[in-house]
Design a protein around this motif. Structure first.
Motif, short mmCIF file in Angstrom:
data_model
loop_
_atom_site.label_atom_id
_atom_site.label_comp_id
_atom_site.label_asym_id
_atom_site.label_seq_id
_atom_site.Cartn_x
_atom_site.Cartn_y
_atom_site.Cartn_z
N ARG A 1 0.85 -1.20 0.00
CA ARG A 1 0.00 0.00 0.00
C ARG A 1 0.88 1.24 0.00
N PRO A 2 1.60 1.53 -1.10
CA PRO A 2 2.44 2.74 -1.14
C PRO A 2 1.60 4.00 -0.96
N VAL A 3 2.13 4.94 -0.22
CA VAL A 3 1.41 6.19 0.05
C VAL A 3 1.55 7.11 -1.16
N PRO A 4 0.44 7.62 -1.69
CA PRO A 4 0.53 8.53 -2.84
C PRO A 4 1.36 9.77 -2.52
N ASP A 5 1.98 10.32 -3.55
CA ASP A 5 2.84 11.50 -3.35
C ASP A 5 2.08 12.66 -2.74
N THR A 6 0.80 12.82 -3.11
CA THR A 6 0.02 13.93 -2.56
C THR A 6 -0.15 13.79 -1.05
N GLU A 7 -0.33 12.56 -0.57
CA GLU A 7 -0.50 12.34 0.86
C GLU A 7 0.84 12.46 1.59
N LEU A 8 1.91 12.02 0.95
CA LEU A 8 3.24 12.22 1.55
C LEU A 8 3.53 13.71 1.72
N ALA A 9 3.19 14.49 0.70
CA ALA A 9 3.42 15.93 0.78
C ALA A 9 2.57 16.56 1.87
N PHE A 10 1.30 16.12 1.99
CA PHE A 10 0.43 16.66 3.02
C PHE A 10 0.97 16.34 4.41
N THR A 11 1.39 15.09 4.64
CA THR A 11 1.91 14.71 5.95
C THR A 11 3.20 15.46 6.25
N THR A 12 4.05 15.63 5.25
CA THR A 12 5.29 16.39 5.45
C THR A 12 4.96 17.81 5.89
N ARG A 13 4.03 18.46 5.22
CA ARG A 13 3.65 19.83 5.62
C ARG A 13 3.08 19.84 7.02
N THR A 14 2.26 18.85 7.34
CA THR A 14 1.60 18.82 8.64
C THR A 14 2.60 18.73 9.77
N SER B 1 3.06 25.50 14.35
CA SER B 1 1.81 24.74 14.46
C SER B 1 1.57 24.27 15.89
N PRO B 2 0.36 24.48 16.43
CA PRO B 2 0.05 24.00 17.78
C PRO B 2 -0.44 22.55 17.79
N LEU B 3 -0.44 21.90 16.65
CA LEU B 3 -1.06 20.58 16.50
C LEU B 3 -0.39 19.53 17.38
N THR B 4 -1.23 18.78 18.09
CA THR B 4 -0.79 17.59 18.83
C THR B 4 -1.85 16.51 18.65
N PRO B 5 -1.46 15.25 18.51
CA PRO B 5 -2.44 14.18 18.40
C PRO B 5 -2.89 13.72 19.78
N SER B 6 -3.95 12.93 19.81
CA SER B 6 -4.49 12.47 21.09
C SER B 6 -3.47 11.63 21.86
N MET B 7 -2.61 10.89 21.15
CA MET B 7 -1.63 10.06 21.85
C MET B 7 -0.67 10.93 22.66
N TYR B 8 -0.24 12.05 22.08
CA TYR B 8 0.64 12.96 22.81
C TYR B 8 -0.10 13.56 24.01
N ARG B 9 -1.36 13.94 23.81
CA ARG B 9 -2.11 14.54 24.92
C ARG B 9 -2.30 13.53 26.04
N ASP B 10 -2.53 12.27 25.69
CA ASP B 10 -2.64 11.23 26.71
C ASP B 10 -1.30 11.04 27.44
N LEU B 11 -0.21 11.09 26.68
CA LEU B 11 1.11 10.92 27.27
C LEU B 11 1.39 12.00 28.32
N VAL B 12 1.21 13.26 27.96
CA VAL B 12 1.57 14.33 28.89
C VAL B 12 0.59 14.42 30.05
N ALA B 13 -0.62 13.88 29.87
CA ALA B 13 -1.60 13.89 30.96
C ALA B 13 -1.44 12.68 31.88
#
Length: 308
Positions: A232-245, A251-263
């Motif tokens: 299941r190779p990741v399309p270039d458009t999605e690789l570019a999106f994830t790289t930007r993200t 960016s203040p972005l954090t995923p739920s796993m990080y929030r669970d970790l620090v809590a």
């Protein structure tokens, strides 16, 4: 269509609220403590200019007694086993289960318990969290559910589910490879989680120090290599999106796993990371950064759940 949303947290609560607001017959399967909060405050959705309060239809496991047409399963992987047992009375001959968990291991769990017929693939893309009152706070615009038959064939039930979702303002694009979509979301979330958990900060905080942006790119390369080796190779458009993200300055972005970790809460380390690196070993793909993230989170798990 009678819909059972298993869980009324940040993900299940969001999608269930959208469906209920659109007039669909939605019931939330919740724990007694969550039911008490929802009965007192209602199901509240805020953020991005929205302020919605619904009076949800609730059921607890002891009162669940009839089958539903559609089950949206949106619990964390740590609660999957119990949730699968609780929702068993809701599964009838025509029920479709759409799991909205990250990773892949839950598919085997569900098909082992219910057989392959009810289980569809599912991917949720939404940025929400629960605040201190238990209300759902939307932090970014996406509201997407991708679903499909696991073997990729077209089906009337998938069309019906997609129509219901779209009618509630939930984007539900057609896909011929929902399993591939699940892999690609897994690459995204594992990259974001590894960067923030290893860096102990938001995307912007990690990227603000020397090597931070390079960490994001390196972790993504590992995760994408596992997906590609799995067919299941990741399309270039999605690789570019994830790289930007994972490299966006400030960016203040954090995923739920990080929030669970620090809590200091338990995390989904085994479902998201443990399974991924096990598949990497089987496929002969080296993943040193993902291995390190897994090790750190396993140490955290032992600290917060010593008897588990």
């Amino acid at each position: 269509m009678k819909i059972l949303t298993v869980g009324a947290g940040a993900v299940g609560g969001w999608f269930g609220a959208r469906l209920a607001e659109a007039g669909q017959d939605v019931t939330f399967l919740v724990r007694p403590e969550r039911a008490a909060v929802l009965r007192e405050r209602g199901l509240r959705v805020t953020g991005l200019g929205e302020d919605l309060t619904l009076t949800p239809e609730l059921v607890t496991a002891d009162a669940l007694s009839r089958p539903y047409d559609l089950v949206l399963l949106s619990v964390k992987s740590t609660a999957l086993d119990r949730a699968a047992k609780d929702l068993a009375p809701a599964i009838g001959p025509g029920t479709a289960i759409v799991p909205l968990l990250n990773g892949m291991a839950h598919l085997e769990h569900l098909t082992d318990r219910f057989g392959g017929a009810p289980v569809l693939g599912g991917v949720a893309k939404v940025v929400t969290t629960l605040n201190e009152h238990g209300d759902i706070v939307r932090m970014a615009p996406p509201s997407v559910v991708v679903t499909g038959e696991l073997d990729g064939r077209p089906s009337a039930r998938v069309d019906a589910v997609r129509a219901v979702l779209s009618g509630a303002g939930i984007d539900s694009p057609e896909t011929a490879d929902v399993v591939g979509s699940m892999w690609h979301k897994w690459v995204f979330i594992s990259t974001l989680a590894a960067v923030t958990c290893l860096g102990r900060g938001s995307v912007g905080e990690v990227g603000a120090v020397p090597g931070g942006a390079e960490l994001g790119r390196a972790v993504l390369a590992e995760a994408a290599a596992v997906s590609a080796a799995a067919g299941r190779p990741v399309p270039d458009t999605e690789l570019a999106f994830t790289t930007r993200t994972v490299t966006t300055p400030g960016s203040p972005l954090t995923p739920s796993m990080y929030r669970d970790l620090v809590a200091g809460r338990p995390t989904e380390v085994e479902h998201v990371f443990g399974d991924l690196i096990a598949r990497a070993r089987a496929l002969g793909v080296p993943t040193p950064l993902l291995d390190l993230a897994t090790l750190q989170l396993r140490v955290h798990e032992r600290r917060v759940s010593p008897g588990a």
